[in-house]
Design a protein around this motif. Structure first.
Motif, PDB file in Angstrom:
ATOM      1  N   LEU A   1      44.243   9.571  26.951  1.00  0.00           N
ATOM      2  CA  LEU A   1      43.876   9.844  25.559  1.00  0.00           C
ATOM      3  C   LEU A   1      42.684   8.982  25.159  1.00  0.00           C
ATOM      4  O   LEU A   1      41.718   9.479  24.568  1.00  0.00           O
TER       5      LEU A   1
ATOM      6  N   THR B   1      47.975  12.342  14.467  1.00  0.00           N
ATOM      7  CA  THR B   1      49.058  12.180  15.430  1.00  0.00           C
ATOM      8  C   THR B   1      50.408  12.250  14.709  1.00  0.00           C
ATOM      9  O   THR B   1      50.470  12.687  13.557  1.00  0.00           O
TER      10      THR B   1
ATOM     11  N   TYR C   1      46.493  14.533  18.584  1.00  0.00           N
ATOM     12  CA  TYR C   1      47.470  14.193  19.638  1.00  0.00           C
ATOM     13  C   TYR C   1      48.833  14.357  19.006  1.00  0.00           C
ATOM     14  O   TYR C   1      49.363  13.461  18.371  1.00  0.00           O
TER      15      TYR C   1
ATOM     16  N   THR D   1      44.351  16.776  22.496  1.00  0.00           N
ATOM     17  CA  THR D   1      44.830  16.282  23.780  1.00  0.00           C
ATOM     18  C   THR D   1      46.322  16.576  23.873  1.00  0.00           C
ATOM     19  O   THR D   1      47.088  16.262  22.959  1.00  0.00           O
TER      20      THR D   1
END
Ligand code: 7RM
Length: 635
Positions: free
Chosen positions: A157, A171, A124, A148
């Motif tokens: 998510l 992330t 992400y 995502t």
């Protein structure tokens, strides 16, 4: 080198051969890759069971086909040119060698974090090179990545993390998008908080803002990378081992995690990239899609890198700092092939010609579009003002499910026709069927688009739910893959995609299920029920029109409820799924059996308030008149 078609005669000749003998064709293409062991059987399939295997018995690693295979000749060639959101920040160039080093180092970080072959790793992240490094490092060790899009909400998510059973999340602290800073870590924290599977997060520093790091769970990317070894031997993968999961919307509320294979996806994404865009050595190729969508996976990362191309990656948005940003990037990096979505073209076209004034654009050779039908006006603007009448446009039709381009001109080879995706890719057998499943032969026909034979890039299943895979794609027309799109084959045999025939809408090239949006709206405590339809929108392609039954607000006070519905949708899905129009209604037009007559709601949303066709099955015809009346005051 991946074989390249170079003349129309070659296309026609090869196409005939490829559909007569698809396995021969795809075996020949596969021969230009590096296999640790070659396949025993090119194809095994049974569409009635949703069962497809390509290159069974083969062993390989896709990153060896990106790195080791190219290192000798291309080590010093740029693999990724990264253009930051803010034009005053320096761009970054990663050569094949540099990208390889980072990938191996990060692969070792993943291994040291306890990630093994077959584990799911969620990503992400904003559009930064470390996103590509993350994906390739997963592929290097055989972990299955699931990216995502960073525009999705914490809730979306979290759903995806749980569905995939992700062990690790990669992330960043935040992300830059135009004038905005997106609190990515904060959203990731909320998502991880509501799911049990993720036990570790690796956080890239991008915006530099202060973010809380949970001891024992969160680790900084740069700290883990500091002492990571550059030695990493690629994992040996089977041809059919999953490479990645990517979620997409369908006609039911729950997104589907489509699973793509290693070998078939590799061959298909690379072949189509090289051939459709006619990429040549030394060219600079720029795909403006976000990696969170399939276009970014296949035509920013895998296709180009497998073909040894230089792929330009852009962090920002087309309209910031001004509407000339794409064109400035094209001039700055001397881009040769440019691939974007019709919605971007339409929005830039609407902002006027002044943003093109000082732009040269003479480096361009090929233009591409994807994601939604392109209207003729946008096609001509793109062709005349961006391509200066000398660049072929490839209008590429394909889907998350197909893994790669299916119907498209081969740039400069297939004569184009505005708004037509033209002709199929090698080996692809499009079929048009009527609602009863009868195949419509010959030209000048219109119906539902199916594909009659497997191709290497197709998705193999829905993660954790093969029955749904079979039901969604292979049961409407037994023996065929059903795309969900309507199509016309014209008098020349050219294909024109007409749009979805199911409850999927396409908003600014983002694919959304109307049921998904309805679920989000219905979460609102004051809402009883809702119906969402698409309507023609001049920039977005389709806009979102929501009819909402909200008894306490049937008269007045509607502005407040509208705003809070918008917030609910942003929160549940993401800001890009917010309705353009919300009409509060006292009821929905339903049949006696309780089915919402969407056909009527679509007409009203389009502004066509008569000609509703057969309405004899309506339970309460009066409600239609009321909705029509109310629609007149909806902006
Ligand atoms: C690549 C992508 C898939 C849906 C598909 C179509 C629509 C895509 C075109 C198009 C007309 C095109 N994957 N679509 N490309 N419609 N012309 N060239 O977009 O899974 O997100 O969406 O998009 O309806 O079924 S996707």
């Amino acid at each position: 080198m991946i074989p390249k078609i170079s003349t129309l005669g070659g296309y026609i000749f090869e196409y005939q051969k490829s559909v007569t003998n698809p396995t021969g064709f795809w075996s020949n293409i596969a021969d230009s890759f590096y296999w640790r062991k070659k396949w025993d059987q090119a194809l095994e399939w049974d569409f009635t069971k949703g069962h497809v295997k390509w290159y069974e018995g083969a062993k390989l690693n896709i990153t060896e086909n990106i790195f080791e295979r190219h290192m000798f000749f291309r080590g010093q060639q740029p693999a990724i040119i990264w253009e930051p959101n803010d034009p005053s920040e320096a761009h970054r160039t990663l050569t094949y060698e540099a990208l390889f080093l980072e990938t191996k180092k990060f692969a070792n970080v993943l291994l040291a974090s306890g990630i093994k072959k077959g584990d799911r790793v969620a990503i992400y992240m904003p559009m930064v090179p470390e996103l590509v490094i993350s994906m390739l490092a997963c592929a290097r060790i055989g972990a299955i990545h699931s990216v995502t899009f960073a525009g999705f909400s914490a809730q979306s998510l979290s759903e995806r993390l749980q569905d995939a059973g992700a062990k690790l999340l990669i992330t960043s602290d935040g992300g830059f998008r135009g004038s905005k800073t997106i609190p990515i870590k904060q959203i990731a924290d909320e998502a991880m908080g509501s799911c049990k599977c993720v036990s570790k997060a690796i956080v890239l520093r991008r915006t530099g803002e202060n973010v809380p790091m949970l001891a024992g769970r969160d680790f900084w990317w740069h700290e883990l990378m500091e002492n990571s070894s550059v030695e990493n031997a690629a994992e040996t993968m089977d041809a059919e081992d999953p490479l990645f999961i990517l979620y997409t919307s369908g006609s039911t509320g729950k997104p589907k995690g489509l699973v793509h294979s290693t070998a078939g996806y590799m061959v298909y994404s690379a072949y189509t990239f090289r051939n459709i865009f006619q990429y040549g050595d030394g060219d600079i190729y720029f795909c403006s899609a976000d990696i969170g969508w399939i276009t970014g996976h296949s035509y920013l990362v895998y296709g180009p890198l497998l073909a040894g191309a230089t792929s330009l990656m852009f962090e920002g948005v087309p309209t910031w700092p001004d509407a000339g940003r794409f064109w400035e990037i094209i001039d700055k990096h001397q881009v040769n092939q440019f691939y974007t979505a019709p919605t971007a073209i339409r929005s830039l076209m609407a902002l006027g010609m002044e943003w093109l004034e000082s732009k040269n654009l003479s480096s361009l050779k090929v233009l591409g579009t994807v994601g939604e039908p392109i209207n003729e006006a946008a096609w001509h603007w793109y062709h005349d003002h961006i391509g200066k009448n000398r660049c072929p446009i490839v209008d590429t039709w394909w889907q998350t499910e197909t893994g790669g381009i299916m119907i498209s001109p081969y740039a400069g080879i297939t004569p184009t026709k505005p708004s037509y995706a033209t002709l199929p890719v090698m080996g692809i057998q499009p079929m048009i069927v009527d609602p009863e499943g009868k195949q419509l032969m010959g030209n000048s026909v219109e119906g539902n688009l199916c594909i009659g034979y497997p191709w290497p890039g197709m998705a193999r299943t829905i993660w954790g739910d093969h029955d749904r895979f079979v039901k969604t794609y292979f049961s409407t027309y037994p023996g065929l893959y059903f795309t969900g799109d309507g199509v016309k084959r014209d008098e020349d045999g050219y294909y024109r995609i007409l749009g979805r025939v199911d409850d999927v809408i396409n908003v600014s090239g983002h694919r959304l299920g109307t049921a998904e949006i309805e679920n989000a709206i219905n979460e609102h405590p004051l809402v009883d029920e809702s119906a969402v339809v698409g309507f023609p929108h001049p920039i977005k392609g389709q806009g979102i029109y929501a009819y909402v039954v909200c008894p306490q607000f049937s008269t007045g006070g509607e502005e407040g409820i509208r705003n809070s519905i918008m917030l609910a949708v942003s929160h549940m899905i993401g800001p890009f799924a917010r309705p353009d129009k919300i009409q509060i209604v006292s009821g929905l037009p339903k049949t006696r059996s309780g089915k919402i007559m969407r056909r009527i709601l679509m007409k009203i949303a389009e502004g066509k308030t008569s000609e509703f066709g057969d309405t004899s099955t309506l339970l309460d015809p009066e409600i239609v008149n009321e909705i029509v009346k109310g629609s007149e005051s909806i902006r």
